[in-house]
Design a protein around this motif. Sequence first.
Motif, PDB file in Angstrom:
ATOM      1  N   UNK A 105       6.076  42.944  -0.018  1.00 30.13           N
ATOM      2  CA  UNK A 105       6.925  41.856   0.489  1.00 30.13           C
ATOM      3  C   UNK A 105       8.346  42.310   0.815  1.00 30.13           C
ATOM      4  N   UNK A 106       8.892  43.254   0.044  1.00 28.80           N
ATOM      5  CA  UNK A 106      10.310  43.553   0.174  1.00 28.80           C
ATOM      6  C   UNK A 106      10.620  44.985   0.641  1.00 28.80           C
ATOM      7  N   UNK A 107       9.789  45.954   0.330  1.00 30.91           N
ATOM      8  CA  UNK A 107      10.089  47.341   0.709  1.00 30.91           C
ATOM      9  C   UNK A 107       9.390  47.775   1.986  1.00 30.91           C
ATOM     10  N   UNK A 108       8.189  47.260   2.228  1.00 29.40           N
ATOM     11  CA  UNK A 108       7.365  47.784   3.315  1.00 29.40           C
ATOM     12  C   UNK A 108       7.559  47.154   4.701  1.00 29.40           C
ATOM     13  N   UNK A 109       8.006  45.915   4.830  1.00 26.99           N
ATOM     14  CA  UNK A 109       8.064  45.305   6.175  1.00 26.99           C
ATOM     15  C   UNK A 109       8.756  46.140   7.256  1.00 26.99           C
ATOM     16  N   UNK A 110       9.957  46.707   7.031  1.00 30.65           N
ATOM     17  CA  UNK A 110      10.563  47.492   8.125  1.00 30.65           C
ATOM     18  C   UNK A 110       9.780  48.758   8.449  1.00 30.65           C
ATOM     19  N   UNK A 111       9.152  49.353   7.427  1.00 32.09           N
ATOM     20  CA  UNK A 111       8.350  50.560   7.662  1.00 32.09           C
ATOM     21  C   UNK A 111       7.120  50.213   8.482  1.00 32.09           C
ATOM     22  N   UNK A 112       6.467  49.129   8.117  1.00 29.17           N
ATOM     23  CA  UNK A 112       5.255  48.723   8.836  1.00 29.17           C
ATOM     24  C   UNK A 112       5.585  48.359  10.282  1.00 29.17           C
ATOM     25  N   UNK A 113       6.716  47.713  10.495  1.00 28.97           N
ATOM     26  CA  UNK A 113       7.126  47.374  11.855  1.00 28.97           C
ATOM     27  C   UNK A 113       7.285  48.638  12.712  1.00 28.97           C
ATOM     28  N   UNK A 114       7.953  49.651  12.172  1.00 28.65           N
ATOM     29  CA  UNK A 114       8.128  50.914  12.904  1.00 28.65           C
ATOM     30  C   UNK A 114       6.787  51.587  13.146  1.00 28.65           C
ATOM     31  N   UNK A 115       5.931  51.583  12.127  1.00 28.80           N
ATOM     32  CA  UNK A 115       4.634  52.259  12.238  1.00 28.80           C
ATOM     33  C   UNK A 115       3.770  51.614  13.318  1.00 28.80           C
ATOM     34  N   UNK A 116       3.731  50.295  13.339  1.00 28.30           N
ATOM     35  CA  UNK A 116       2.905  49.587  14.327  1.00 28.30           C
ATOM     36  C   UNK A 116       3.399  49.870  15.748  1.00 28.30           C
ATOM     37  N   UNK A 117       4.720  49.948  15.907  1.00 26.47           N
ATOM     38  CA  UNK A 117       5.258  50.264  17.225  1.00 26.47           C
ATOM     39  C   UNK A 117       4.838  51.665  17.684  1.00 26.47           C
ATOM     40  N   UNK A 235      13.472  28.741 -10.480  1.00 28.87           N
ATOM     41  CA  UNK A 235      14.197  27.708  -9.728  1.00 28.87           C
ATOM     42  C   UNK A 235      13.863  26.307 -10.232  1.00 28.87           C
ATOM     43  N   UNK A 236      12.664  26.132 -10.790  1.00 27.95           N
ATOM     44  CA  UNK A 236      12.281  24.850 -11.383  1.00 27.95           C
ATOM     45  C   UNK A 236      12.992  24.583 -12.702  1.00 27.95           C
ATOM     46  N   UNK A 237      13.658  25.619 -13.251  1.00 24.88           N
ATOM     47  CA  UNK A 237      14.392  25.439 -14.496  1.00 24.88           C
ATOM     48  C   UNK A 237      13.589  25.707 -15.750  1.00 24.88           C
ATOM     49  N   UNK A 238      12.431  26.391 -15.593  1.00 24.70           N
ATOM     50  CA  UNK A 238      11.593  26.644 -16.765  1.00 24.70           C
ATOM     51  C   UNK A 238      12.092  27.817 -17.608  1.00 24.70           C
ATOM     52  N   UNK A 239      12.959  28.654 -17.061  1.00 23.66           N
ATOM     53  CA  UNK A 239      13.468  29.803 -17.810  1.00 23.66           C
ATOM     54  C   UNK A 239      14.293  30.684 -16.893  1.00 23.66           C
ATOM     55  N   UNK A 240      14.595  31.885 -17.364  1.00 20.60           N
ATOM     56  CA  UNK A 240      15.272  32.885 -16.543  1.00 20.60           C
ATOM     57  C   UNK A 240      14.266  33.986 -16.220  1.00 20.60           C
ATOM     58  N   UNK A 241      14.547  34.758 -15.192  1.00 16.24           N
ATOM     59  CA  UNK A 241      13.593  35.782 -14.772  1.00 16.24           C
ATOM     60  C   UNK A 241      14.187  37.171 -14.796  1.00 16.24           C
ATOM     61  N   UNK A 242      13.310  38.152 -14.999  1.00 17.84           N
ATOM     62  CA  UNK A 242      13.669  39.561 -14.811  1.00 17.84           C
ATOM     63  C   UNK A 242      12.754  40.089 -13.721  1.00 17.84           C
ATOM     64  N   UNK A 243      13.341  40.615 -12.667  1.00 15.98           N
ATOM     65  CA  UNK A 243      12.534  41.149 -11.571  1.00 15.98           C
ATOM     66  C   UNK A 243      13.290  42.250 -10.851  1.00 15.98           C
ATOM     67  N   UNK A 244      12.589  42.926  -9.968  1.00 16.62           N
ATOM     68  CA  UNK A 244      13.202  44.002  -9.192  1.00 16.62           C
ATOM     69  C   UNK A 244      14.349  43.441  -8.369  1.00 16.62           C
ATOM     70  N   UNK A 245      15.469  44.157  -8.371  1.00 16.66           N
ATOM     71  CA  UNK A 245      16.649  43.672  -7.646  1.00 16.66           C
ATOM     72  C   UNK A 245      16.356  43.509  -6.164  1.00 16.66           C
ATOM     73  N   UNK A 246      15.475  44.359  -5.613  1.00 19.78           N
ATOM     74  CA  UNK A 246      15.134  44.267  -4.191  1.00 19.78           C
ATOM     75  C   UNK A 246      14.444  42.963  -3.846  1.00 19.78           C
ATOM     76  N   UNK A 247      13.857  42.275  -4.868  1.00 19.99           N
ATOM     77  CA  UNK A 247      13.099  41.059  -4.616  1.00 19.99           C
ATOM     78  C   UNK A 247      13.986  39.820  -4.515  1.00 19.99           C
ATOM     79  N   UNK A 248      15.283  39.971  -4.735  1.00 22.24           N
ATOM     80  CA  UNK A 248      16.195  38.834  -4.589  1.00 22.24           C
ATOM     81  C   UNK A 248      16.821  38.885  -3.203  1.00 22.24           C
TER      82      UNK A 248
END
Length: 313
Positions: A105-117, A235-248
């Motif tokens: 979702x976050x790292x591959x889209x620009x690479x895939x776009x170049x590859x397909x071209x 975002x629903x307010x159920x807690x806080x999250x820890x995730x890869x910084x690239x995913x924000x």
Amino acid sequence: MKLQQLRYLCEVVRRELNMSTAAEALHTSQPGVSKQIGLLEDELGVKILVRHGKRVVGITEPGHIIIGIAERILRDTDNLAKVGADFSKDGGGSLTIATTHTQARYALPPVISRFIQRYPKVRLSLRESSLQQILELMNTGAADIAITTEAEELYQDLITLPCYQWNRCVITPLNHPLLKQQKLTIENIARYPLITYDFAFDAGSPIRRAFDARGIQPNVLLTAIDADVIKAYVEMGLGIGILAKMAFDPARDHGLRLIDASHLFEPSTTRIGIRRNAYLRGYVFDFIGMFSPRLTRDVVEKTMRGGGADYEL
């Protein structure tokens, strides 16, 4: 001896010795699979599978050796087909990538776009999977390369090439009390229900090590393999999250706030995994180079020959 017999045997092993499931995957009948494996055993003069009545319950000692050889033969057969395709003039082919949701979702889209071209005739397939599924896809040959960030030792059957390092962030709903803290700490995080990746607290993970070092048991409310799912529940307010910084993504994640947590956790390394003795078509080398410019064809080929990667991230 026929390649078909070897394929049937290896598929039965992949399907945990279930003949019926293997037959379905092979689009044939269960008696047909059993007959072909029986003919192979007769020709070799040894039993490969242990049977109890009509059920297969194990693999014999020579069977383990035969299965290993059969898998290599099938891989080499696949490599032969790829060599022929590589020198054909149609420019077609396929590339299947097994990876995590965050990478897809976050790292591959620009690479895939170049590859397909560059390679419009190559059929590209992304298989978003868990760690175990990624390993299965690679081991069975269903995927050509893996892109993931799990511990390198888990990929002992693959050649792994480090691509880049990344770290984590804490995400909160708007106006969360944690946003008022001058400095984020593990103790601060532990005060709130936690939503994070399902592998975040596996043994040896940077998040697990950080909490263990402080002797703190977090309140893990929910885990998921999908970063977008984690963000939705935060975002629903159920807690806080820890995730890869690239995913924000501040342009999209209007209902969330980010707190950098790179000072709390060791960085992780994203790697590309390829099967040993695989034949990589030219466009696969190009894809790898697009994803990580340090991984030139020379570097990848040297690593595949056992030379090791002589570059630094």
